[in-house]
Design a protein around this motif. Structure first.
Motif, mmCIF file in Angstrom:
data_model
loop_
_atom_site.group_PDB
_atom_site.id
_atom_site.type_symbol
_atom_site.label_atom_id
_atom_site.label_comp_id
_atom_site.label_asym_id
_atom_site.label_seq_id
_atom_site.Cartn_x
_atom_site.Cartn_y
_atom_site.Cartn_z
ATOM 1 N N ARG A 92 0.826 -1.208 0.000
ATOM 2 C CA ARG A 92 0.000 0.000 0.000
ATOM 3 C C ARG A 92 0.860 1.258 0.000
ATOM 4 N N THR A 93 1.963 1.222 0.728
ATOM 5 C CA THR A 93 2.874 2.369 0.750
ATOM 6 C C THR A 93 3.464 2.596 -0.628
ATOM 7 N N SER A 94 3.874 1.527 -1.281
ATOM 8 C CA SER A 94 4.418 1.628 -2.632
ATOM 9 C C SER A 94 3.380 2.199 -3.595
ATOM 10 N N GLU A 95 2.144 1.710 -3.497
ATOM 11 C CA GLU A 95 1.071 2.217 -4.355
ATOM 12 C C GLU A 95 0.830 3.708 -4.095
ATOM 13 N N PHE A 96 0.893 4.110 -2.832
ATOM 14 C CA PHE A 96 0.696 5.517 -2.485
ATOM 15 C C PHE A 96 1.787 6.386 -3.112
ATOM 16 N N PHE A 97 3.039 5.965 -2.947
ATOM 17 C CA PHE A 97 4.135 6.749 -3.528
ATOM 18 C C PHE A 97 4.036 6.793 -5.052
ATOM 19 N N THR A 98 3.630 5.706 -5.671
ATOM 20 C CA THR A 98 3.450 5.680 -7.121
ATOM 21 C C THR A 98 2.361 6.663 -7.543
ATOM 22 N N SER A 99 1.265 6.706 -6.796
ATOM 23 C CA SER A 99 0.188 7.638 -7.150
ATOM 24 C C SER A 99 0.614 9.081 -6.924
ATOM 25 N N THR A 106 7.795 14.321 -5.957
ATOM 26 C CA THR A 106 8.932 13.425 -5.760
ATOM 27 C C THR A 106 8.698 12.669 -4.458
ATOM 28 N N ASP A 107 9.484 11.622 -4.240
ATOM 29 C CA ASP A 107 9.362 10.882 -2.983
ATOM 30 C C ASP A 107 9.643 11.799 -1.789
ATOM 31 N N GLU A 108 10.623 12.673 -1.926
ATOM 32 C CA GLU A 108 10.958 13.598 -0.834
ATOM 33 C C GLU A 108 9.809 14.562 -0.562
ATOM 34 N N GLN A 109 9.199 15.083 -1.613
ATOM 35 C CA GLN A 109 8.058 15.981 -1.429
ATOM 36 C C GLN A 109 6.882 15.252 -0.772
ATOM 37 N N THR A 110 6.708 14.006 -1.132
ATOM 38 C CA THR A 110 5.640 13.205 -0.525
ATOM 39 C C THR A 110 5.913 13.004 0.962
ATOM 40 N N ARG A 111 7.162 12.707 1.310
ATOM 41 C CA ARG A 111 7.521 12.555 2.727
ATOM 42 C C ARG A 111 7.263 13.854 3.494
ATOM 43 N N GLU A 112 7.581 14.989 2.879
ATOM 44 C CA GLU A 112 7.339 16.284 3.520
ATOM 45 C C GLU A 112 5.840 16.510 3.742
ATOM 46 N N LEU A 113 5.040 16.160 2.748
ATOM 47 C CA LEU A 113 3.587 16.275 2.901
ATOM 48 C C LEU A 113 3.074 15.386 4.033
ATOM 49 N N LEU A 114 3.599 14.180 4.108
ATOM 50 C CA LEU A 114 3.197 13.264 5.177
ATOM 51 C C LEU A 114 3.584 13.812 6.546
#
Length: 124
Positions: A92-99, A106-114
């Motif tokens: 599920r985490t992989s699917e979330f990052f893919t979406s 980017t993965d880093e921007q996604t981590r910042e949002l989280l």
């Protein structure tokens, strides 16, 4: 249980996925009896043979076992349940990052949002 079945994939596979979720989430506890095939089939609105196929697959995966006097029970192997739970979380985490990548993050921007979302949730 509110069964959610769609036309896009085989029903028995969807049943396996949903029953697996019931096990790893603890709704069907380790060592507890699994409802009878006909009961589950009626609840899900599927043919008993389809539910039987799903339960047979859960047995192949060792999440469910058959005992002569007790019928089917959820495995007592907690390490297996936790392993399957973790694997589902990784998927599920992989699917979330893919979406999120598809949205242009980017993965880093996604981590910042989280992280920002988590801080917001903690302050509520």
């Amino acid at each position: 249980m509110n069964w959610k079945l769609t036309e896009d994939r085989p029903i028995w596979i969807q049943l396996v996925e949903q029953l697996t979720m019931l096990i790893v989430s603890g709704i069907y506890e380790s060592g507890s009896a699994v409802p009878a095939v006909r009961t589950l089939a009626t609840e899900a609105g599927v043919n008993p043979n389809t539910m039987q196929r799903a339960l047979a697959e859960l047995e192949n995966r060792k999440l469910v076992e058959t005992r002569r006097t007790a019928g089917r029970i959820v495995t007592e192997d907690l390490s297996l349940i936790l392993s399957v739970r973790k694997e589902l979380a990784y998927q599920r985490t992989s699917e979330f990052f893919t979406s999120m990548n598809a949205l242009g993050y980017t993965d880093e921007q996604t981590r910042e949002l989280l992280a920002a979302w988590n801080k917001k949730e903690e302050s509520v």
